[in-house]
Enzyme design. Structure first.
Site, short mmCIF file in Angstrom:
data_model
loop_
_atom_site.label_atom_id
_atom_site.label_comp_id
_atom_site.label_asym_id
_atom_site.label_seq_id
_atom_site.Cartn_x
_atom_site.Cartn_y
_atom_site.Cartn_z
N GLU A 180 0.88 -1.32 0.01
CA GLU A 180 0.03 -0.09 0.08
C GLU A 180 0.96 1.19 0.00
O GLU A 180 0.48 2.16 -0.70
CB GLU A 180 -0.86 0.02 1.27
N LYS A 222 -13.13 6.12 11.93
CA LYS A 222 -11.79 6.11 11.67
C LYS A 222 -10.84 7.42 11.98
O LYS A 222 -9.54 7.48 12.28
CB LYS A 222 -11.17 5.52 10.28
O1 LIG Z 1 -3.58 -3.58 5.17
C1 LIG Z 1 -4.80 -3.04 5.27
C2 LIG Z 1 -5.18 -1.83 4.96
O2 LIG Z 1 -4.07 -0.79 5.46
C3 LIG Z 1 -6.67 -1.47 5.11
O3 LIG Z 1 -6.78 -0.41 4.27
C4 LIG Z 1 -7.04 -0.92 6.53
O4 LIG Z 1 -6.72 -1.85 7.46
C5 LIG Z 1 -8.40 -0.39 6.61
O5 LIG Z 1 -9.00 -1.66 6.51
P1 LIG Z 1 -10.83 -1.72 6.30
O6 LIG Z 1 -11.42 -0.71 5.26
O7 LIG Z 1 -11.10 -3.08 6.23
O8 LIG Z 1 -11.23 -1.15 7.67
#
Ligand SMILES: O=C[C@H](O)[C@H](O)[C@H](O)COP(=O)(O)O
EC number: 5.3.1.6
Length: 243
Positions: A105, A123
């Site tokens: 990422e 978040k």
């Molecule tokens: O390794 C995973 C990523 O950084 C995700 O983007 C992060 O954990 C957020 O994930 P989610 O959208 O499932 O909360």
């Protein structure tokens, strides 16, 4: 609106920033998955983009839904990356890596002219650190690296459990073949200092602090969509201080 619906709404708003001909970094996680589903609908009706996925998981979903893919080798410069996050602070510094995809990422985000982070409002935080910080480490010397991480954190006044991420009774292994340490240090007042301290440890491959990479956050909440913009900082492609 439930949490999933909020993710869909954030993803839908992000899609407005995508236009034909774009080279697109595609994130990982449940929020990024919603983006892929909406993107695939647009592709089916004529949008032409080329996607570079940030994980094997995202690549598989894109293939299943017919989103055209490339690799960062073939397409090393991207117009835009759209990805989720585990935490977002007001300056758009992020914690990422809850799904274990932080290394790819960050490489993809750094290769992109712009990064848009999409999330539901849960978040957003004033100060990062409620979510344990994922640190991707080489398998070799795991214990020594773990001790070095604790020592580096302590030098900054940070302390807390540092645990090896497990899945199905086995250590979780990233797409790059590394382990992940989840560091529960609590509030991280100086993310740059922690980033530099972690990068000074040889066994640390990458960490989940994304500093100066995201320039836009699209946050979905009960009251609708909130969009936050910040200037992307010079040197953010390296994501750590250059002496
Ligand atoms: O390794 C995973 C990523 O950084 C995700 O983007 C992060 O954990 C957020 O994930 P989610 O959208 O499932 O909360």
């Amino acid at each position: 609106m439930d949490a999933r619906q909020l993710k869909v709404e954030a993803a839908r708003a992000a899609l407005a920033h995508v236009s034909s001909g774009m080279r697109l970094g595609i994130g990982t996680g449940t929020t990024a998955d919603e983006f892929v589903r909406l993107l695939a609908e647009k592709v089916a009706t004529g949008l032409t983009v080329i996607g570079v996925p940030t994980s094997e998981r995202t690549a598989a979903l894109c293939r299943e839904l017919g989103v055209p893919l490339s690799t960062l080798e073939e397409t090393p410069e991207l117009d835009l990356t759209i990805d989720g996050a585990d935490e977002i602070d007001p300056s758009l510094t992020l914690i990422k890596g809850g799904g274990g995809a932080l290394l790819r990422e960050k490489i993809v985000a750094a290769a992109s002219e712009r990064m848009i982070v999409i999330a539901d409002q849960s978040k957003m935080v004033e100060t990062l650190g409620r979510f344990p910080l994922p640190i991707e480490v080489n398998k070799f010397g795991l214990r020594a690296t773990e001790i070095a991480v604790r020592t580096a954190a302590a030098s900054l006044g940070l302390a807390g459990p540092v645990t090896l991420r497990m899945t199905g009774g086995q250590p979780f292994v990233t797409d790059g073949g590394h382990f992940i340490l989840d560091a529960s240090f609590g509030r991280i007042p100086d993310t740059r200092a922690l980033s530099n301290a972690l990068f000074a440890i040889p066994g640390v491959v990458e960490h989940g602090l994304f500093i100066g990479l995201a320039s836009t956050a699209i946050i979905a909440g009960g009251d609708g969509i909130q969009t936050v913009h910040v200037a992307r900082k010079p040197g953010s492609s390296t994501n750590h201080d250059v002496a």
